[in-house]
Design a protein around this motif. Structure first.
Motif, PDB file in Angstrom:
ATOM      1  N   LYS A 196       0.827  -1.220   0.000  1.00  0.00           N
ATOM      2  CA  LYS A 196       0.000   0.000   0.000  1.00  0.00           C
ATOM      3  C   LYS A 196       0.852   1.258   0.000  1.00  0.00           C
ATOM      4  N   ARG A 197       2.105   1.119   0.453  1.00  0.00           N
ATOM      5  CA  ARG A 197       2.982   2.276   0.453  1.00  0.00           C
ATOM      6  C   ARG A 197       3.238   2.769  -0.960  1.00  0.00           C
ATOM      7  N   ARG A 198       3.050   1.865  -1.933  1.00  0.00           N
ATOM      8  CA  ARG A 198       3.305   2.243  -3.321  1.00  0.00           C
ATOM      9  C   ARG A 198       2.147   3.037  -3.924  1.00  0.00           C
ATOM     10  N   ASP A 199       1.036   3.020  -3.218  1.00  0.00           N
ATOM     11  CA  ASP A 199      -0.148   3.739  -3.685  1.00  0.00           C
ATOM     12  C   ASP A 199       0.076   5.236  -3.528  1.00  0.00           C
ATOM     13  N   ARG A 200       0.242   5.903  -4.679  1.00  0.00           N
ATOM     14  CA  ARG A 200       0.587   7.330  -4.611  1.00  0.00           C
ATOM     15  C   ARG A 200      -0.603   8.238  -4.851  1.00  0.00           C
ATOM     16  N   SER A 201      -1.791   7.658  -4.918  1.00  0.00           N
ATOM     17  CA  SER A 201      -2.970   8.496  -5.162  1.00  0.00           C
ATOM     18  C   SER A 201      -3.168   9.447  -3.985  1.00  0.00           C
ATOM     19  N   PRO A 202      -3.561  10.664  -4.292  1.00  0.00           N
ATOM     20  CA  PRO A 202      -3.729  11.636  -3.208  1.00  0.00           C
ATOM     21  C   PRO A 202      -4.881  11.234  -2.299  1.00  0.00           C
ATOM     22  N   PRO A 203      -4.842  11.708  -1.067  1.00  0.00           N
ATOM     23  CA  PRO A 203      -5.912  11.333  -0.143  1.00  0.00           C
ATOM     24  C   PRO A 203      -7.253  11.840  -0.643  1.00  0.00           C
ATOM     25  N   GLU A 204      -8.293  11.115  -0.324  1.00  0.00           N
ATOM     26  CA  GLU A 204      -9.631  11.537  -0.748  1.00  0.00           C
ATOM     27  C   GLU A 204      -9.953  12.887  -0.141  1.00  0.00           C
ATOM     28  N   ARG A 205     -10.448  13.774  -0.993  1.00  0.00           N
ATOM     29  CA  ARG A 205     -10.717  15.119  -0.514  1.00  0.00           C
ATOM     30  C   ARG A 205     -12.220  15.333  -0.363  1.00  0.00           C
TER      31      ARG A 205
END
Ligand code: ZN
Length: 151
Positions: free
Chosen positions: A91-100
């Motif tokens: 999951k550390r590889r998941d670079r999607s920005p946090p849900e806003r």
């Protein structure tokens, strides 16, 4: 040596040195690019007391002011306050920005629901009354198109 994150949890990008900021919670020195930064917009009055204050207010329709604060957290404090969480290797590889705006959306829907709460059945009735003719028209259209296709 093995390392957990290629960037060491930082956002330094070739800069040799980055200014330190002090953690808003514990005043620990933390490089600015590593600190967890949030812009907090809060009500001055806590959520539980908002109604009491508004009822005690002399002015009608007075909007309570808000608190705007930029906070920097060191990693320890951010983890402790669940602002960020430890993530698994994948999951550390998941670079999607946090849900806003999710919280705001939930908050808004809850506010709207609270406003229309007692009116909900009436609203549903109105919606049905508006939608039913539309649906019926669509049905006739559908039937007609099916008929023409059949012909
Ligand atoms: Zn801290």
């Amino acid at each position: 040596m093995t390392f957990k994150r290629r960037n060491g949890g930082r956002n330094k990008h070739g800069r040799g040195h980055v200014r330190y900021i002090r953690c808003s919670n514990c005043a620990k020195c933390c490089p600015k690019d590593k600190a967890i930064k949030r812009f907090q917009v809060r009500n001055i009055v806590e959520q539980a007391a908002i109604r009491d204050v508004q009822e005690a207010c002399v002015h009608d329709g007075y909007v309570l002011p808000k608190l705007y604060a930029k906070v920097h957290h060191c990693v320890s404090c951010a983890i402790h306050a669940h602002i960020v969480r430890v993530r698994s290797r994948e999951k550390r590889r998941d670079r999607s920005p946090p849900e806003r705006f999710r919280r705001r959306l939930i908050y808004l829907s809850s506010v709207i629901f609270r406003r229309i709460g007692p009116l909900a059945p009436a609203l549903v009735l109105v919606a049905l009354l508006v939608l039913l003719p539309l649906l019926l028209r669509h049905q006739t259209l559908l039937a007609r198109s099916l008929l023409t296709l059949g012909l």
